[in-house]
Design an enzyme around this catalytic site. Sequence first.
Site, PDB file in Angstrom:
ATOM      1  N   ASP A 142       0.816  -1.211   0.000  1.00 13.72           N
ATOM      2  CA  ASP A 142       0.000   0.000   0.000  1.00 13.72           C
ATOM      3  C   ASP A 142       0.851   1.263   0.000  1.00 13.72           C
ATOM      4  O   ASP A 142       0.309   2.365  -0.072  1.00 13.72           O
ATOM      5  CB  ASP A 142      -0.946  -0.001   1.208  1.00 13.72           C
ATOM      6  CG  ASP A 142      -2.373   0.328   0.806  1.00 13.72           C
ATOM      7  OD1 ASP A 142      -2.735   0.065  -0.352  1.00 13.72           O
ATOM      8  OD2 ASP A 142      -3.120   0.854   1.642  1.00 13.72           O
ATOM      9  N   ASP A 385     -10.905  -5.886  10.826  1.00 12.53           N
ATOM     10  CA  ASP A 385     -10.991  -7.326  11.016  1.00 12.53           C
ATOM     11  C   ASP A 385     -12.180  -7.711  11.904  1.00 12.53           C
ATOM     12  O   ASP A 385     -12.967  -8.600  11.563  1.00 12.53           O
ATOM     13  CB  ASP A 385      -9.689  -7.875  11.598  1.00 12.53           C
ATOM     14  CG  ASP A 385      -9.168  -7.039  12.768  1.00 12.53           C
ATOM     15  OD1 ASP A 385      -9.853  -6.087  13.179  1.00 12.53           O
ATOM     16  OD2 ASP A 385      -8.065  -7.345  13.252  1.00 12.53           O
TER      17      ASP A 385
END
Length: 673
Positions: A142, A385
Amino acid sequence: MGKESYLPLFETEAAKGRMAYMVYAVSVMMGICLICVYRLIHFPSPSQGRLQRWAWMGSFMAELWFTLYWLITQSVRFNPIYRFTFKHRLSQRYEKVLPKVDIFVCTADHTVEPPLMVINTVFSVMAYDYPPEKLSVYLSDDGGSELMFYALLEASRFAKYWLPFCKKFKIEPRSPAAYFETVCKALDDPTMAEEWSSVKKLYEDMKKRIVSTTKVGQIPEEIRKEHKGFQEWDLVSSKHDHPSIIQILIDGRRECSRGVDIEEKEEEEEEAMPTLVYLAREKRPQYHHNFKAGALNSLVELAGFDANGGPLYIGTGCFHRREALSGMKYKKDYKTDWMVKNDRKVEESTHVLEETCKVLASCSYEENTQWGKEMGLKYGCPVEDVITGLAIQCRGWRSVYFNPERKGFLGVGPTTLLQALVQNKRWSEGDFQIFLSKYCPFVYGHGKIPLQLQISYCCYLLWAPCSLATLYYVTVPSLCINRGISLFPKLSSPWVLPFAYVILAKYGYSLGEFLWCGGTFQAWWNDQRMWLFKRTTSYFFGFTDNIFEVFGFSKSGFVVTAKVAEEDISLRYEKEVMEYGAPSPMFNILATLSLANLFSFVGALKMVIMDSKTRVLDLLALQTMLCGLVVLVNLPVYEGLFFRKDKGRMPTSIVYQSVVIAILAHIAALLPP
């Protein structure tokens, strides 16, 4: 094979000692109830002063919160189970029809997650004991760093030596860095010794090239000519403004897997290898990139094109069914035909496939779609998550916790105190954000997941508010010592027994469990220290940031936790010496609390010594012990404040500020109400 084909692939066993634990839990609960009774029947009368009444009420409220949170944690402890697998049966039954597996490795900044460390993670997953033609490894960068791409390119070349070496000699661990650090010389087997030396030399040469290139900070021109992928960075303006970059470095679809270079030259036949893909999704200033969740969704989209209910989904180290991540609801008649899925083939050339897949990693691909909402990982939360796992379970999917003797995943954690506190601040902030949102398990999960599972989520979601009760308990009782205000039973009173039992039973069980799991007393004590540090700093800032966000004063962000440190910091870490070198408001809190308790503890000892009739000791014994315990926990903080001379000591500005604030707090405590 007739009967063997019906043998179970795993078995589940209930943990032993459940009845003993229930007896322990019930006894602790009885002690807590007696403490509550004591608080109610001994509530200070108006004649004892308004200050004591408020302090008493605050202590009672803090204890009620501790009780509630303790009850919540018990929901996950009453029925523990263990699972044992039979891998040989899996191979016998399904080896030819095992499903394809995509493994995602995420990184975001090559300065805090060095390329060499990242590719060692890649090596370890590429070397899984799994059919290589059914294994694909994706590195999501990223940060869009060509240094990371270069490291992965080097890894793709070294892999053709490392993977066969692992397979031939059953190497453990399968990360080269970890293996060569553990096995520092060739073994007795002459054949293995020769290959060991050869592979180690190749690894050291690769390591030297990667480290030296990373230090320089740019790719030499002669290296850029080695692979067409470097041309992609000609269009990169910055790590926040660049097109999609997708490079298939090893194409596992081919019968003899080979690296893919600029001219796609034919190489000698080699044994099959996993597919290896580099991905840097497109980023543009006008588009929100949704942090780690956005990066993972790009991987899910790309991989999907190419190839009590259960525990929570937390962090890494887990496997998902692709259907669960794509938003599909579980149905009782659900069944996957792996043979059909494995027969799906993509016939395009590597170059065509790279260009075709770029659209999947573009900024506009997810516009007006369900990605980030009902598909993939959910957006808008620092802990993508947990919220994604809750959504998956609410769609009917069941999760299973499995902790094998040989660890399936090993991660790298922060090496400095500040890094650890910042990481826990983000976690606690995101968890509490979920609790305050429409995704609160009691609301979003109502009627979809069991009540026990809804409660178990709160073990994490309520980290942040735990800070308030903890801060009160380590601050107010110690300051009340200065005025002789007692908030606990006298040492001579029978009411001291429930307090003593709850404390000894809880921490005695905690220590016993820690030792039974293979820990040491020192490690347990360090764990208690970190428990206090996190609750008084990370969780507190996580709580306040949530409150500010609710009222529109701030927005949540995502901070990448550094996984490496400077050499001198690493040496102190290895010696288990805490690092305080960087100024931070969290250290202000730690230093001030430690000094306030130290001043109160010294004052209490002085009163006890001067009191010949021991009335002070009888009145303030528990309070003084609590204050002394906080002092004992904070010994490394005092060392960092006053005694250390290295760069890891507490910054001078924090020393002065904390001393002044602690003194002012004690003066305020002595003033008449």
